[in-house]
Design an enzyme around this catalytic site. Structure first.
Site, PDB file in Angstrom:
ATOM      1  N   LYS A   1       0.838  -1.205   0.000  1.00 43.29           N
ATOM      2  CA  LYS A   1       0.000   0.000   0.000  1.00 43.29           C
ATOM      3  C   LYS A   1       0.869   1.249   0.000  1.00 43.29           C
ATOM      4  O   LYS A   1       2.052   1.173   0.329  1.00 43.29           O
ATOM      5  CB  LYS A   1      -0.900  -0.028   1.238  1.00 43.29           C
ATOM      6  CG  LYS A   1      -0.093  -0.088   2.539  1.00 43.29           C
ATOM      7  CD  LYS A   1      -0.967  -0.440   3.730  1.00 43.29           C
ATOM      8  CE  LYS A   1      -0.128  -0.437   4.994  1.00 43.29           C
ATOM      9  NZ  LYS A   1      -0.815  -1.038   6.132  1.00 43.29           N
TER      10      LYS A   1
ATOM     11  N   ARG B   1     -10.677   0.124  14.198  1.00 42.21           N
ATOM     12  CA  ARG B   1     -10.538   0.905  12.973  1.00 42.21           C
ATOM     13  C   ARG B   1     -11.611   0.379  12.015  1.00 42.21           C
ATOM     14  O   ARG B   1     -12.689   0.930  11.961  1.00 42.21           O
ATOM     15  CB  ARG B   1      -9.117   0.737  12.409  1.00 42.21           C
ATOM     16  CG  ARG B   1      -8.790   1.640  11.267  1.00 42.21           C
ATOM     17  CD  ARG B   1      -7.287   1.681  10.962  1.00 42.21           C
ATOM     18  NE  ARG B   1      -6.752   0.388  10.539  1.00 42.21           N
ATOM     19  CZ  ARG B   1      -5.491   0.206  10.164  1.00 42.21           C
ATOM     20  NH1 ARG B   1      -4.633   1.220  10.170  1.00 42.21           N
ATOM     21  NH2 ARG B   1      -5.068  -0.985   9.796  1.00 42.21           N
TER      22      ARG B   1
ATOM     23  N   TYR C   1      14.372  31.773   5.180  1.00 40.07           N
ATOM     24  CA  TYR C   1      13.118  32.442   5.552  1.00 40.07           C
ATOM     25  C   TYR C   1      13.082  32.803   7.031  1.00 40.07           C
ATOM     26  O   TYR C   1      13.587  32.061   7.874  1.00 40.07           O
ATOM     27  CB  TYR C   1      11.933  31.510   5.266  1.00 40.07           C
ATOM     28  CG  TYR C   1      11.561  31.461   3.810  1.00 40.07           C
ATOM     29  CD1 TYR C   1      11.230  32.608   3.113  1.00 40.07           C
ATOM     30  CD2 TYR C   1      11.532  30.240   3.135  1.00 40.07           C
ATOM     31  CE1 TYR C   1      10.880  32.544   1.766  1.00 40.07           C
ATOM     32  CE2 TYR C   1      11.188  30.171   1.804  1.00 40.07           C
ATOM     33  CZ  TYR C   1      10.868  31.331   1.126  1.00 40.07           C
ATOM     34  OH  TYR C   1      10.527  31.260  -0.196  1.00 40.07           O
TER      35      TYR C   1
ATOM     36  N   MET D   1      10.410  24.992   0.585  1.00 40.54           N
ATOM     37  CA  MET D   1       9.565  24.063  -0.157  1.00 40.54           C
ATOM     38  C   MET D   1      10.397  23.107  -1.026  1.00 40.54           C
ATOM     39  O   MET D   1      10.181  21.899  -1.028  1.00 40.54           O
ATOM     40  CB  MET D   1       8.583  24.828  -1.055  1.00 40.54           C
ATOM     41  CG  MET D   1       7.560  23.925  -1.707  1.00 40.54           C
ATOM     42  SD  MET D   1       6.520  24.794  -2.884  1.00 40.54           S
ATOM     43  CE  MET D   1       5.505  25.790  -1.811  1.00 40.54           C
TER      44      MET D   1
HETATM   45  C1  LIG Z   1      -0.170  -1.815   6.881  1.00 44.06           C
HETATM   46  C2  LIG Z   1      -0.743  -3.037   7.426  1.00 44.06           C
HETATM   47  C3  LIG Z   1       0.087  -4.121   7.777  1.00 44.06           C
HETATM   48  C4  LIG Z   1       1.573  -4.073   7.767  1.00 44.06           C
HETATM   49  O1  LIG Z   1       2.029  -3.417   8.922  1.00 44.06           O
HETATM   50  P1  LIG Z   1       3.580  -3.178   9.212  1.00 44.06           P
HETATM   51  O2  LIG Z   1       3.610  -2.628  10.573  1.00 44.06           O
HETATM   52  O3  LIG Z   1       4.041  -2.214   8.211  1.00 44.06           O
HETATM   53  O4  LIG Z   1       4.230  -4.495   9.097  1.00 44.06           O
HETATM   54  C5  LIG Z   1      -0.541  -5.298   8.181  1.00 44.06           C
HETATM   55  N1  LIG Z   1      -1.877  -5.397   8.234  1.00 44.06           N
HETATM   56  C6  LIG Z   1      -2.702  -4.357   7.937  1.00 44.06           C
HETATM   57  C7  LIG Z   1      -4.158  -4.551   8.040  1.00 44.06           C
HETATM   58  C8  LIG Z   1      -2.152  -3.140   7.540  1.00 44.06           C
HETATM   59  O5  LIG Z   1      -2.959  -2.126   7.237  1.00 44.06           O
END
Ligand SMILES: *Cc1c(COP(=O)(O)O)cnc(C)c1O
Length: 821
Positions: A491, A588, A716, A765
């Site tokens: 992701k 969550r 700045y 920036m």
């Molecule tokens: C991002 C995520 C992981 C991985 O977590 P890490 O701490 O980066 O290993 C595992 N499970 C879910 C549901 C996540 O969103």
């Protein structure tokens, strides 16, 4: 080396279990994905912990491979036209066969081991010796139990030198390599201090590696590593050995090596046989100096003329020996391998090329091959045969020799006499939508082609070391119980690294599943040819169409989402896969334990929905103070999953652990784990010091250096103040690139020419000013923003955030470059 299949029993212990027709074997392969189809090739099936080569026999047979070495019987009737040779251990058999080729070799074999620099020393040595003698060197870093046999296999009788690298990760592996490599001369490059799982201690590691030189006559090493010195002095037959133990530190040493900075580089002064020799090299970093000193002592020992050495030294480059992939202009993807070019080197580049699936069209740009000892027509005939197997759409040849390809190559080919001639042509004939492999010998200066074809954004790049990804992946895999699968979280652009390249690499390394946050991230992966199953964690009903079209599997975390998906998929003629997310305490997303009761009837009523997996997420897996809570989550998870399974009547994959969970809770692995940040080399548990390797390095350049008078202010709001006269550098990175503004005013540091430079004033920036009063530097010099040092974990702490944020904040305008050694 060549041998007849029927003669295998003469080369190693084993039994011909089926002989259909004898073939003369020219090439061995152990990786089914790299194999070149020809009845002159043999596939060696190895049963490993995670891969079983025997699984691929069917596919290879259907492609036309006819020779196999196997460890267990196969259905011979099914493969009636193939030859099979059955052995106890395929690795051992390949070692013995290749060992026979080594034994025939009359030239000098140079063996290299050590923790770092093996490949560089090998490449440089080859380059330096090549001007005078014919040299073979093992391709890339083929240095393992499996790689060394492949390396030895290709040594030719006519060569004067062979340079072979050997690496080990466990006790007693070196004996096996020594038995087949039998180096005449040895180079022991250095010894890392990292704790190594395979060895009880650093001393033992040094001893194990030293065994490569059991029967070597000459051994070159740096005696500033006392463990190496000790280990070598414990070898048998010391009286027959010549030790060349050189030192940068000990001025009483016979081989005390001094360095001095000159205008055009560094001068290295080396004593040898009561004389001194001075060479100039074009780099200053310690590692390169150490590596080149090994090479120089070897060349002096072998009597290579000083003038030739110095001339070739000018062509040596510190890091250009890796395969890089990067984006090119007009939707192209470049694979850059402009360091050397011979048949074996080309092979490895072509293998890597074959894995790149970004675009269908494939272009190969190739210079003359620099292969000593073969006549042109044989060489280019071999080359043509080799390339014709590779589905190349367009072949560009550059150089006077490669013109000979015309008589042998049947595909589309365009020939140029020089790199410049090609560059002129390119102005009016640009490539589009292609993957382009650029592979040329150094003297052709293919860097100019790479520069021309590269997509230019700005001077900041995020470099990603694919070999380190593999290292980290294997590190976590080694902690898994047998049959536990690995899902990798890619992701957020694979934590900032850019997802499809990483996914491609992971697919190659046989992970089981990928996961992304949103449907469009999954779409990008599919558009780049990724075939692995992909879970989408946040599937909006508006994205169902995409899920369906691109074969993506949604995480289902609520009744409303479930109902929508059930309805959407009702008319499908296949089962729609889902992943059920349970909320066991993270709060969550997910079904809560009390909701399971209502969930089950929906699943039962809709048999067109297939629950591929059930999972949950630990809220505090990296913190020991919450172990009790994690245990409770695991218990809730198990209970809820069991309930679901008992009603639906089949067993989905269960998974709970993220990276730190893998480190801390071996008992909760269930059927799969979800590896995230650990893959990128970040240890959020602090349990694995030195064992994970940081994968990405963020680099930029100095735009300008200025001298500031005491009392002047910088940047700045005039936040930076020169308390003394000082020197500052303006570097091309700012908060818009992901360099957080909280690094302002001394909180952040960057590394320039090996030294740390604190930020002065506020981060802007697109730019930042750093204090380089104590650092020798100039505009154009490289700046390391993070990597080994500064280290992401510490940086995150200094601005009160977590490494995840530093990684994922690197902006999209920063170019990503992927490389592998
Ligand atoms: C991002 C995520 C992981 C991985 O977590 P890490 O701490 O980066 O290993 C595992 N499970 C879910 C549901 C996540 O969103």
């Amino acid at each position: 080396m060549k041998f007849d299949f029927s003669l295998l029993p003469n080369l190693t212990k084993g039994e011909i279990t089926q002989l259909h027709q004898d073939h003369s074997i020219e090439n061995i392969f152990i990786d089914s994905r790299n194999i070149v189809v020809s009845y002159k090739n043999i596939f060696i099936a190895i049963e490993g912990e995670r891969h079983d080569g025997h699984q691929f026999i069917k596919e290879l047979y259907s492609k036309g491979i006819r020779n196999f070495i196997i460890e267990k019987d196969v259905n011979y009737i099914e493969f009636a036209e193939a030859n099979f040779f059955k052995v106890e251990s395929s690795i051992q058999a390949s070692q013995q066969i290749a060992g026979k080729n080594r034994a025939k070799f009359k030239g000098t074999l140079i063996g290299i081991t050590g923790s770092n620099g093996k490949t560089i020393v090998k490449e440089w040595l080859a380059k330096l010796i090549e001007s005078v003698y014919s040299v073979y060197r093992s391709p890339r870093s083929y240095n393992s139990q499996v790689g060394v046999p492949l390396s030895l296999w290709h040594i030719n009788d006519y060569q004067d030198y062979a340079i072979i690298e050997a690496g080990i990760s466990q006790m007693h592996e070196m004996e096996k390599l020594e038995a087949i490599i039998k180096p005449n001369i040895g180079i022991y490059t250095n010894l890392g201090t990292a704790h190594d799982e395979g060895f009880p201690s650093l001393e033992e590691k040094a001893h194990q590696k030293a065994r490569l030189f059991k029967d070597s006559k000459t051994i070159i090493f740096c005696k500033d590593f006392p463990e190496i010195s000790n280990a070598l002095h414990n070898l048998p037959n010391l009286e027959d050995k010549e030790f060349i133990g050189w030192s940068f530190e000990d001025n009483t040493s016979n081989y005390f090596v001094e360095t001095e900075e000159r205008e055009n580089g560094i001068a290295i002064r080396i004593p040898y046989k009561e004389e001194f020799f001075i060479f100039t090299v074009p780099f200053k970093d310690y590692a390169s100096l150490e590596n080149i000193t090994h090479c120089l002592l070897l060349l002096l020992h072998e009597g290579v003329p000083i003038k030739i050495i110095q001339n070739t030294l000018n062509e040596i480059r510190p890091l250009k020996m890796r395969l890089e992939t990067k984006k090119g202009k007009n939707n192209t993807y470049l694979v850059d391998d402009s360091y050397n070019n011979d048949l074996v080197g080309l092979d490895t580049a072509l293998h890597f090329f074959a894995q790149q699936k970004q675009y269908q069209k494939r272009v190969l740009i190739l210079s003359d091959l620099l292969q000593t000892g073969l006549s042109g027509d044989i060489l280019y005939k071999q080359l043509a045969e080799r390339i014709e197997n590779e589905n190349i759409d367009q072949l560009i040849g550059i150089g006077s020799e490669i013109q000979q390809l015309k008589s042998f190559y049947h595909g589309k080919i365009e020939l140029f006499n020089s790199t410049n001639e090609f560059l002129d042509y390119e102005q009016t004939h640009q490539f589009h939508n292609s993957v382009i492999l650029i592979k040329g010998a150094r003297k052709f200066g293919f860097e100019a082609i790479v520069q021309r074809l590269e997509q230019k954004i700005h001077g900041t790049v995020l470099e990603i070391d694919l070999n380190k990804i593999t290292h980290n992946l294997n590190f976590y895999r080694s902690r898994l119980k047998p049959n536990v699968k690995t899902m990798v979280m890619v992701k957020a652009f694979a934590y900032g690294s850019s997802s499809h390249e990483i996914a491609n690499w992971l697919e190659f390394h046989n992970v089981d599943y990928l996961a992304v946050a949103y449907a469009d991230e999954g779409v990008i992966l599919r558009q780049h040819g990724i075939k692995l199953p992909i879970m989408v964690m946040n599937p909006d009903p508006r994205s169902f169409e995409l899920l369906h079209h691109y074969n993506l599997e949604p995480e289902i975390y609520s009744f409303s989402l479930l109902n929508d998906y059930v309805n959407y998929t009702r008319s499908f003629d296949y089962k729609a896969k889902i992943h059920l997310k349970l909320d066991t305490g993270m709060h969550r997303l997910g079904f809560e334990p009390f909701e399971i009761e209502d969930l089950i009837p929906i699943l039962k009523k809709n048999p067109h929905i297939h629950v591929s997996s059930i999972f949950s997420h630990l809220a505090a897996s990296d913190e020991a103070s919450h172990n009790g809570f994690s245990a409770q989550q695991a218990m809730f998870f198990k209970k809820a999953a069991d309930d679901i399974i008992s009603y639906i009547g089949y067993k989905p994959i269960l998974h709970l652990l993220n990276s730190s969970g893998i480190s801390r809770f071996p008992d909760y692995q269930f059927d799969m784990v979800r590896l995230g940040v650990g893959l990128y080399g970040i240890d959020t548990t602090g349990l694995h010091p030195g064992e994970l390797l940081p994968v990405s390095t963020l680099k930029t350049v100095i735009s300008q250096v200025k001298h500031i008078k005491k009392g002047d202010t910088i940047g700045y709001s005039r936040k930076g103040l020169a308390i003394e006269d000082m020197k500052i550098a303006t570097i091309s990175i700012g908060y818009a690139d992901g360099f957080n503004r909280k690094f302002s005013q001394g909180v952040g540091m960057v590394k320039i020419n090996g030294k740390l430079a604190p930020v002065i004033g506020n981060v802007c920036m697109d730019m930042t000013m750093v204090d380089v009063s104590e650092i020798d530097c100039a505009a154009g010099d490289e700046v390391i923003v993070f990597g080994d040092e500064p280290n992401i974990t510490k940086m995150a702490k200094s601005i009160d955030t977590i490494p995840y944020e530093i990684l994922t904040n690197v902006s999209e305008r920063v170019k990503r470059v992927f490389y592998t050694e």
